[in-house]
Enzyme design. Sequence first.
Site, PDB file in Angstrom:
ATOM      1  N   GLU A 231       0.890  -1.170   0.000  1.00 21.68           N
ATOM      2  CA  GLU A 231       0.000   0.000   0.000  1.00 21.68           C
ATOM      3  C   GLU A 231       0.921   1.211   0.000  1.00 21.68           C
ATOM      4  O   GLU A 231       1.505   1.550   1.039  1.00 21.68           O
ATOM      5  CB  GLU A 231      -0.884   0.013   1.254  1.00 21.68           C
ATOM      6  CG  GLU A 231      -1.820  -1.174   1.381  1.00 21.68           C
ATOM      7  CD  GLU A 231      -3.033  -1.077   0.468  1.00 21.68           C
ATOM      8  OE1 GLU A 231      -3.187  -0.056  -0.233  1.00 21.68           O
ATOM      9  OE2 GLU A 231      -3.816  -2.041   0.428  1.00 21.68           O
ATOM     10  N   CYS A 265      -2.111   9.111   2.455  1.00 22.13           N
ATOM     11  CA  CYS A 265      -1.851   8.566   1.115  1.00 22.13           C
ATOM     12  C   CYS A 265      -2.971   8.965   0.168  1.00 22.13           C
ATOM     13  O   CYS A 265      -2.728   9.170  -1.017  1.00 22.13           O
ATOM     14  CB  CYS A 265      -1.683   7.053   1.187  1.00 22.13           C
ATOM     15  SG  CYS A 265      -2.994   6.254   2.111  1.00 22.13           S
TER      16      CYS A 265
HETATM   17  P1  NAP Z   1       8.465   5.021   4.508  1.00 22.15           P
HETATM   18  O1  NAP Z   1       9.667   5.816   4.730  1.00 22.15           O
HETATM   19  O2  NAP Z   1       8.420   4.114   3.356  1.00 22.15           O
HETATM   20  O3  NAP Z   1       8.194   4.230   5.860  1.00 22.15           O
HETATM   21  C1  NAP Z   1       7.182   3.256   5.958  1.00 22.15           C
HETATM   22  C2  NAP Z   1       7.692   2.103   6.798  1.00 22.15           C
HETATM   23  O4  NAP Z   1       8.704   1.433   6.040  1.00 22.15           O
HETATM   24  C3  NAP Z   1       8.358   2.533   8.103  1.00 22.15           C
HETATM   25  O5  NAP Z   1       8.092   1.577   9.084  1.00 22.15           O
HETATM   26  C4  NAP Z   1       9.812   2.549   7.730  1.00 22.15           C
HETATM   27  O6  NAP Z   1      10.668   2.392   8.820  1.00 22.15           O
HETATM   28  C5  NAP Z   1       9.873   1.338   6.849  1.00 22.15           C
HETATM   29  N1  NAP Z   1      11.038   1.305   5.968  1.00 22.15           N
HETATM   30  C6  NAP Z   1      11.460   2.245   5.109  1.00 22.15           C
HETATM   31  N2  NAP Z   1      12.557   1.808   4.445  1.00 22.15           N
HETATM   32  C7  NAP Z   1      12.840   0.577   4.928  1.00 22.15           C
HETATM   33  C8  NAP Z   1      13.852  -0.399   4.672  1.00 22.15           C
HETATM   34  N3  NAP Z   1      14.784  -0.193   3.753  1.00 22.15           N
HETATM   35  N4  NAP Z   1      13.827  -1.555   5.385  1.00 22.15           N
HETATM   36  C9  NAP Z   1      12.869  -1.769   6.299  1.00 22.15           C
HETATM   37  N5  NAP Z   1      11.885  -0.891   6.591  1.00 22.15           N
HETATM   38  C10 NAP Z   1      11.882   0.259   5.905  1.00 22.15           C
HETATM   39  O7  NAP Z   1       7.171   5.914   4.363  1.00 22.15           O
HETATM   40  P2  NAP Z   1       6.929   7.352   4.916  1.00 22.15           P
HETATM   41  O8  NAP Z   1       7.461   8.287   3.911  1.00 22.15           O
HETATM   42  O9  NAP Z   1       7.315   7.518   6.306  1.00 22.15           O
HETATM   43  O10 NAP Z   1       5.314   7.296   4.888  1.00 22.15           O
HETATM   44  C11 NAP Z   1       4.573   7.918   4.016  1.00 22.15           C
HETATM   45  C12 NAP Z   1       4.316   7.154   2.730  1.00 22.15           C
HETATM   46  O11 NAP Z   1       3.414   6.084   2.984  1.00 22.15           O
HETATM   47  C13 NAP Z   1       3.662   8.018   1.699  1.00 22.15           C
HETATM   48  O12 NAP Z   1       4.152   7.767   0.421  1.00 22.15           O
HETATM   49  C14 NAP Z   1       2.214   7.611   1.807  1.00 22.15           C
HETATM   50  O13 NAP Z   1       1.451   7.919   0.663  1.00 22.15           O
HETATM   51  C15 NAP Z   1       2.346   6.160   2.065  1.00 22.15           C
HETATM   52  N6  NAP Z   1       1.121   5.609   2.657  1.00 22.15           N
HETATM   53  C16 NAP Z   1       0.374   4.747   1.916  1.00 22.15           C
HETATM   54  C17 NAP Z   1      -0.812   4.251   2.425  1.00 22.15           C
HETATM   55  C18 NAP Z   1      -1.655   3.293   1.643  1.00 22.15           C
HETATM   56  O14 NAP Z   1      -2.495   2.627   2.233  1.00 22.15           O
HETATM   57  N7  NAP Z   1      -1.491   3.176   0.342  1.00 22.15           N
HETATM   58  C19 NAP Z   1      -1.221   4.623   3.703  1.00 22.15           C
HETATM   59  C20 NAP Z   1      -0.446   5.517   4.420  1.00 22.15           C
HETATM   60  C21 NAP Z   1       0.733   5.987   3.879  1.00 22.15           C
HETATM   61  P3  NAP Z   1      11.585   3.598   9.378  1.00 22.15           P
HETATM   62  O15 NAP Z   1      10.664   4.573  10.000  1.00 22.15           O
HETATM   63  O16 NAP Z   1      12.472   2.900  10.366  1.00 22.15           O
HETATM   64  O17 NAP Z   1      12.334   4.142   8.205  1.00 22.15           O
END
Ligand code: NAP
Length: 463
Positions: A231, A265
């Site tokens: 997602e 999102c």
């Molecule tokens: P993110 O950086 O991708 O973080 C999301 C999760 O992934 C966190 O727990 C993060 O941990 C983990 N993560 C990131 N890189 C990783 C890696 N290399 N290995 C393991 N875990 C990893 O996302 P964000 O920028 O904080 O959140 C916002 C994004 O989420 C936006 O793009 C938003 O649109 C999307 N989103 C989508 C939905 C949906 O249902 N489609 C819902 C809500 C949000 P860390 O914090 O430790 O980096």
Amino acid sequence: MTYQTINPYTNETVATFPDATIAEVDAAIAAAHSAFLAWRETPFSTRTAVLAKAAELLRAERRRYAELVTLEMGKVIGEAEAEVDLSADILQYYAEHGESLLETITVPVAFAAEGEVEIVSQPLGVLLSVEPWNFPYYQVVRVAGPQLLAGNTILLKHASNVPQAAAMFDDLFERAGLPAGAFKNLYLPHNLTEHVIDDPRVRGVALTGSEEAGAIIAAYAAKAVKKSTLELGGSDAFVVLGDADIDKTVQWAVFGRHWNAGQVCVSAKRLIVVDEVFDEFLEKYRAGVTALKMGDPMDPATTLAPLSSQGAADKLAVQVEKAITGGARAETLGEKVPATGAFYQPTILTGMTSANPSYYEEFFGPVSIIIRVQDEAEAIAVANDSPFGLGGSVFTRDTVNGEKVARKIETGMVYVNHPTMVKADIPFGGVKHSGYGHELTNLGIQEFINKKVIDIVDIDAAF
Ligand code: NAP
């Protein structure tokens, strides 16, 4: 220390938590697997009771849970309370409907020799749930609710800026009667993610987050031949047609772009407005955004929260500068942002064209891209000119035509006369770079299920 609570309203560090060691991770996997072997045999009535109790506890201690979220990622307290309610609704939904969604299906067969064929729904095993900070409870429950009910067990890797909200779930599920090991929050460092996914006892991974993280984690899962759901981000179109009720549409647009400080999102990130109502819409939208009140997110009078972290606000500022360099016009609105805290001045971007590299980016905060189009056909074309395919909406008095337009928008969800909604009883999922798979309702619970075919053949009928 990677995992920290930093209050985005004050930018003060409140608490830090050490990363999990590899020994702790391995112990959690072993415990989750051992719990799975018993949990999958546990009657639905027991699993249902755990979910129902967790929902009850969330509702009973709503204010405490809400305050924790507001502290860690800054959303306004009313929205935090609504998130607690929504999370309880999801747990309750699966407590009430989960078993019937997994009922055995009898397959009608045409030839006697094929026997009696049934499809039984069985859980896969231990799942890794990787979740973002923007809805610290709802995101976790979207996976944990259905999958625990189905008989899977869960290891949670939550975002590093909401460690206390993450740990809350260990306590919540324990108090609800979930057996030890069946749900475990881990302060997992990134460099151990592949180790978890590689473990043969771990059977799938569900990630909500950015496209970058999704691509990395799905690649780990693919390499280990495991199921994943993603997602990811979105840049939802909010299409305003010429016959829309402009006053009500503007109210929804202001809300759709600014709830959760624009960090959803499915925020209404691109407002696509047909020429005949563009000027009226823009003038009223400006007034609506200007009226938002920034301040302490614990204060019920605040309507625009700080962003989740100073880093998020800085990143958004860089993105807006880049959009301006690419040819966009930026207009800031509203009272000046408070001097401390991760606030971002609400901004409208106009003059965005597909020649601007920023046109295809997701802006995660109170930045509205407003695009003027000639007519409905161009509105649909612009809506679809996006790498993302998550949600979207169409505003029109003619709901029959609205449904036709909705069918032409290439996303996983389209709402007519409402910004994309999040509800316990509506499925959620995207296409294109917004990911694959679904969460919630019947679609969500089926994602990590073995739909096993059992065929009972009469030995005398075959020969
Ligand atoms: P993110 O950086 O991708 O973080 C999301 C999760 O992934 C966190 O727990 C993060 O941990 C983990 N993560 C990131 N890189 C990783 C890696 N290399 N290995 C393991 N875990 C990893 O996302 P964000 O920028 O904080 O959140 C916002 C994004 O989420 C936006 O793009 C938003 O649109 C999307 N989103 C989508 C939905 C949906 O249902 N489609 C819902 C809500 C949000 P860390 O914090 O430790 O980096």
